[in-house]
Design an enzyme around this catalytic site. Structure first.
Site, PDB file in Angstrom:
ATOM      1  N   CYS A   1     -13.625  57.575 -19.233  1.00  0.00           N
ATOM      2  CA  CYS A   1     -13.032  56.471 -19.999  1.00  0.00           C
ATOM      3  C   CYS A   1     -11.791  56.956 -20.739  1.00  0.00           C
ATOM      4  O   CYS A   1     -10.904  56.164 -21.063  1.00  0.00           O
ATOM      5  CB  CYS A   1     -13.988  55.941 -21.064  1.00  0.00           C
ATOM      6  SG  CYS A   1     -15.692  55.901 -20.559  1.00  0.00           S
TER       7      CYS A   1
ATOM      8  N   GLY B   1     -16.733  43.638 -18.006  1.00  0.00           N
ATOM      9  CA  GLY B   1     -16.937  43.550 -19.454  1.00  0.00           C
ATOM     10  C   GLY B   1     -16.507  42.214 -20.010  1.00  0.00           C
ATOM     11  O   GLY B   1     -17.225  41.597 -20.813  1.00  0.00           O
TER      12      GLY B   1
ATOM     13  N   GLY C   1     -18.042  49.903 -18.893  1.00  0.00           N
ATOM     14  CA  GLY C   1     -17.659  49.698 -17.497  1.00  0.00           C
ATOM     15  C   GLY C   1     -16.265  49.127 -17.393  1.00  0.00           C
ATOM     16  O   GLY C   1     -15.419  49.344 -18.262  1.00  0.00           O
ATOM     17  N   SER C   2     -16.061  48.367 -16.342  1.00  0.00           N
ATOM     18  CA  SER C   2     -14.707  47.885 -16.051  1.00  0.00           C
ATOM     19  C   SER C   2     -14.330  46.718 -16.954  1.00  0.00           C
ATOM     20  O   SER C   2     -15.180  46.042 -17.527  1.00  0.00           O
ATOM     21  CB  SER C   2     -14.625  47.425 -14.597  1.00  0.00           C
ATOM     22  OG  SER C   2     -15.323  46.199 -14.447  1.00  0.00           O
ATOM     23  N   ARG C   3     -13.032  46.469 -17.039  1.00  0.00           N
ATOM     24  CA  ARG C   3     -12.581  45.366 -17.872  1.00  0.00           C
ATOM     25  C   ARG C   3     -13.054  44.027 -17.321  1.00  0.00           C
ATOM     26  O   ARG C   3     -13.499  43.167 -18.083  1.00  0.00           O
ATOM     27  CB  ARG C   3     -11.052  45.356 -17.989  1.00  0.00           C
ATOM     28  CG  ARG C   3     -10.590  44.324 -19.002  1.00  0.00           C
ATOM     29  CD  ARG C   3      -9.090  44.144 -19.056  1.00  0.00           C
ATOM     30  NE  ARG C   3      -8.409  45.339 -19.516  1.00  0.00           N
ATOM     31  CZ  ARG C   3      -7.122  45.344 -19.883  1.00  0.00           C
ATOM     32  NH1 ARG C   3      -6.408  44.223 -19.840  1.00  0.00           N
ATOM     33  NH2 ARG C   3      -6.546  46.453 -20.257  1.00  0.00           N
TER      34      ARG C   3
ATOM     35  N   GLU D   1     -17.397  48.414 -23.976  1.00  0.00           N
ATOM     36  CA  GLU D   1     -16.324  49.386 -23.859  1.00  0.00           C
ATOM     37  C   GLU D   1     -15.737  49.210 -22.480  1.00  0.00           C
ATOM     38  O   GLU D   1     -16.417  49.344 -21.472  1.00  0.00           O
ATOM     39  CB  GLU D   1     -16.876  50.809 -24.039  1.00  0.00           C
ATOM     40  CG  GLU D   1     -15.764  51.835 -24.078  1.00  0.00           C
ATOM     41  CD  GLU D   1     -16.245  53.197 -23.612  1.00  0.00           C
ATOM     42  OE1 GLU D   1     -17.314  53.645 -24.043  1.00  0.00           O
ATOM     43  OE2 GLU D   1     -15.534  53.792 -22.778  1.00  0.00           O
TER      44      GLU D   1
ATOM     45  N   GLU E   1      -5.272  50.065 -15.848  1.00  0.00           N
ATOM     46  CA  GLU E   1      -6.038  51.310 -15.723  1.00  0.00           C
ATOM     47  C   GLU E   1      -6.307  51.594 -14.253  1.00  0.00           C
ATOM     48  O   GLU E   1      -6.759  50.724 -13.515  1.00  0.00           O
ATOM     49  CB  GLU E   1      -7.369  51.194 -16.466  1.00  0.00           C
ATOM     50  CG  GLU E   1      -8.195  52.479 -16.426  1.00  0.00           C
ATOM     51  CD  GLU E   1      -9.610  52.307 -16.988  1.00  0.00           C
ATOM     52  OE1 GLU E   1     -10.089  53.227 -17.648  1.00  0.00           O
ATOM     53  OE2 GLU E   1     -10.228  51.250 -16.740  1.00  0.00           O
TER      54      GLU E   1
END
Lengths: 523, 523
Positions: free
Chosen positions: B294, B240, B235-237, B257, B386
């Site tokens: 991704c 995460g 998923g998103s930073r 990830e 991103e």
């Protein structure tokens, strides 16, 4: 004479330092002449920059170059074994023979040579080829490694010569070694040999660097630095968790081996068959290295009753008859005494020992504590505290259910052992207890003590948190230990001539194991 | 009708919940009938306890039982493909064909079957035997896995059917799946098939469990719980890193990830040879899944000059001619628009797109931004953000040194690609740039776009932090992905009959690869 030089970027140079420290001889308690510097951040910064460059250069060096260095280093250590062993004996109080000269030093050079062989063979890279899709992957160096060695193995786990060092170098990474401040001169002598071997082998000068000591703050900054690939740490839980917190927050990988109490279960049949022999084995194991082994049996579990009483009496007698060996430091002695008192405060009964020895040096009476499972379960968290040194604690259980409950609630440990009857008389108990113990330990033993940690490809020196930070990795055993200092690198549709040698269709080295289209093949 | 039932401990039961939510159809922006619960902590607690028991039971189940379940599940998904695909189409806006029905669903069942084969073969356990010393080790299940699936792959990365799920189950662990709240009904339909397959295969009922949604606080509590073995997150930073912080602090292993901008370098020779073809490939790759991959190429690097202008004009034209596909959610649209505006604010120039589409549903104009390397380097951290969706950004470089500087400073990414001349005209540039890019990415590609992620044993879907939290592990590719959900277990001196089957001297399965005394052998 000024403080010893640090070894940064190929130069033995004066540290950027205001503070110095000295080692002590733990057998006498006296300081050993010779000042060592506490480096300030600029030393770390310089080492990190040099290591970053060296990491890039190392990627272009054939594995043979790395292997040659490791082998030359091993030979160099052997050639100057005498002063190295003498220094380690002075700084640690560990016996010269057999321990330092005949066991730990050969183990260390053996590790370096095994690492050299692994580097040369390249099977550690686990090259995986999907020829149909032209996708290929392998392990590759992770970048600069920082290695913190512990106090208890001045050679075999030393940041500049031990298992983490050998693994990180063999995987193609430069190492910044942080000496343990209890044996700085031993570390310096080892590093001098590394330095000679580096010069001979032509590896980048910053492949190995040495800093003696740092403030806590700089240690945390070091493991958080974006230039670091991975960190190897062996030491106390408090220090390990602190470094782990910092490294984790920065996204750095840390492989920390921390505390472990290494439960040993004696099933009734085993005691009935060989009480005297087992008591001897336990005493030997508890006193190995004055109890200062990561795998020292701190928790002994057995059935209450006459056989246990007889066994524990024998253990107590064995412990009290042996002369206490020096502990590694004044702080170690203080912590051991405090730890034993803490366990007593939580309900453990003192059977033997429990006192600081009079006279010069840092010695504590060989110590046995005991209590029953009910008492243990009532203060479970407190009584799982690792007490590092020549003390152990026996817990008697009234029935298997108590032992089940206890194992179910144990924290992660490096090892767990079960002694059982050779006739099968204990098999029913083993079947109940093994699954519970299995999940709590990295290495499960039958009928032997955990203190021996063989350098075998099948060894696992590691275990569930909080024994270590990564239960899938071992710090002893080659080639597995190399993968801690590796990333996975994949090549998708990359042209043949651009692939690393180990991933090409055909390779020169006939010994390299690779997985090609699902089959492991050599050469 | 009340909210959908969660699936805990073998029962489809009412959630412990006060809040509910609904999915939306992103093509229309309308809510889809059917409420789903936001579970409170007691649901997690119940699931964790049930998973703990299931983990113990699973250790006594032969690999065939696990493989049978995975295969039955794959067949069940196929048998109800129609409603599952229809639901996913409604909840995600992704095209039914080819994407959902013909690509993602077969990929998902293929992964489940590959995982079944891996479980049956047992080579993933990397059994390592040292016969002389009688030390043996292998990977073993780590314990309950918690899997958080992402928004963008409702089948192939779904917590209850995707790659992490398949890997964790194949490695012998129960899974607590946390649905992505953008496709709860799809997840429910998949879980219903899992539930049928579980009943058929006789695995423990709590081998798979499903919770639809949680508060952030409970999510953090869940990944910190001592009963958890490992966590898989895609998923998103921001999400995460939040989960990673909590898991790390508790000593839980998390494989997160997170974000990646997937640099693609077009060397001059490649553009000269095939400008039109490459522009087409780039446009296709950028728009795959409305750019919500991704591995979507968010950063395009090329030499400034007439060929670049021509190429970018073609890309802009290609992007503007294609109809924007729906994004996954209103929030996704908002974030994409905000991200594009942010990049513009940091100096990027809008070439095409850059606006929210009028009309029903969540669509954003296919977008190309551009700037030069000097501008990029001046706002390096900001411009590496991103932007998830159908937008990409080109950076032109005046000379190779600029590109070197840029690659040197890039964060970790999942992938990096280099297109180069087929005649060798770019080889000197490739040789300079590849080592720099190599260190920043998990998968390096030649002459192809990164959006395809083949399920191959050699695949690496992972990369250096912050692309993922563990650069040594892949989330796609079997059997390697299984080892994320494994611990290393060693048996030292353990009697033959007490060893797990895979570590005995002789084994029944002729397909299992084992490393015996340094040689890989089968059977």
């Amino acid at each position: 004479m000024g403080a010893a030089n640090v070894w940064i970027d190929g130069q033995w140079r004066a540290a950027d330092s205001e503070l110095t420290f000295r080692a002590e001889n733990p057998a006498t308690g006296e300081a050993i002449p010779g000042d060592f510097p506490v480096s300030k951040w600029p030393d770390c910064d310089l080492a990190l920059s040099a290591a970053t460059k060296a990491a890039v250069e190392l990627r272009n060096i054939a594995p043979e170059g790395i292997a040659d260095f490791l082998e030359a280093y091993a030979a160099g250590i052997e050639s100057s074994a005498e002063p190295i062993v003498a220094s380690a004996h002075e700084e640690t109080g560990l016996p010269t023979s057999p321990r330092l000269r005949d066991v730990e030093l050969p183990r260390t050079t053996n590790q370096l040579r095994q690492a050299a062989a692994a580097a040369r063979e390249e099977s550690w890279r686990r090259a995986t080829l999907d020829l149909g899709k032209n996708i290929r992957s392998c392990y590759a160096p992770i970048g600069p490694a920082v290695v913190f060695g512990p106090n208890n193995f001045p050679f075999a786990f030393n940041g500049v010569s031990g298992g983490d060092f050998a693994a990180a170098i063999a995987a193609g990474n430069p190492v910044i070694a942080k000496a343990h401040p209890l044996h700085p001169n031993t570390t310096r002598l080892l590093a001098k040999q590394a330095s000679k071997a580096l010069a001979e082998s032509g590896l980048p000068e910053a492949t190995v660097q040495l800093i003696y000591h740092l403030s806590n703050e700089d240690g945390l900054k070091l493991v958080s630095d974006a230039r670091v690939g991975a960190i190897g740490f062996t030491g106390s839980r408090a220090a390990g968790l602190g470094l782990k917190r910092a490294a984790d927050a920065a996204g750095r990988l840390i492989f920390a081996e921390m505390s472990s109490i290494n439960p040993v279960v004696f099933l009734p049949g085993a005691l009935a068959e060989a009480e005297e022999k087992l008591a001897g084995e336990l005493v030997d194991s508890c006193l190995a290295g004055a109890g200062q082994f990561c795998t020292s049996p701190n928790l002994v579990l057995l059935w209450e009753g006459a056989p246990a009483e007889s066994f524990l009496a024998r253990v107590a007698s064995g412990l009290s008859q042996r002369a206490p060996q020096p502990l590694l430091s004044a702080a170690g002695l203080r912590q051991l005494a405090a730890g034993v008192n803490y366990l007593i405060g939580e309900g453990a009964e003192l059977v033997t020992g429990g006192v600081v020895c009079q006279g010069a040096g840092y010695r504590y009476a060989n110590t046995l504590l005991r209590l029953n499972a009910k008492q243990f379960l009532a203060h479970l968290n407190e009584l799982q505290r690792e007490v590092f040194g020549n003390a152990t604690m026996a817990v008697t259980v009234a029935k298997v259910g108590e032992l089940e409950a206890l194992l179910e609630l144990l924290e992660g440990n490096l090892t767990g052992a079960i002694y059982s009857s050779v006739t099968g008389a204990d098999d029913h108990l083993y079947a109940i207890l093994e699954p519970l113990l299995r999940r709590k330990v990295g290495r499960l033993l039958n009928d032997k003590m955990p203190t021996g940690v063989a350098v075998s490809p099948a060894m696992h020196h590691g275990g569930p948190f909080p024994a270590t930070s990564q239960p899938g990795f071992t710090s002893v055993g080659i080639p597995a230990s190399l993968t801690r200092f590796a990333v996975l690198e994949c090549y998708d549709g990359v042209r043949q001539g651009r692939l690393p040698a180990v991933l090409r269709d055909t390779i020169a080295n006939p010994n390299t194991w690779r997985s090609i289209d699902g089959k492991w093949v050599q050469g």
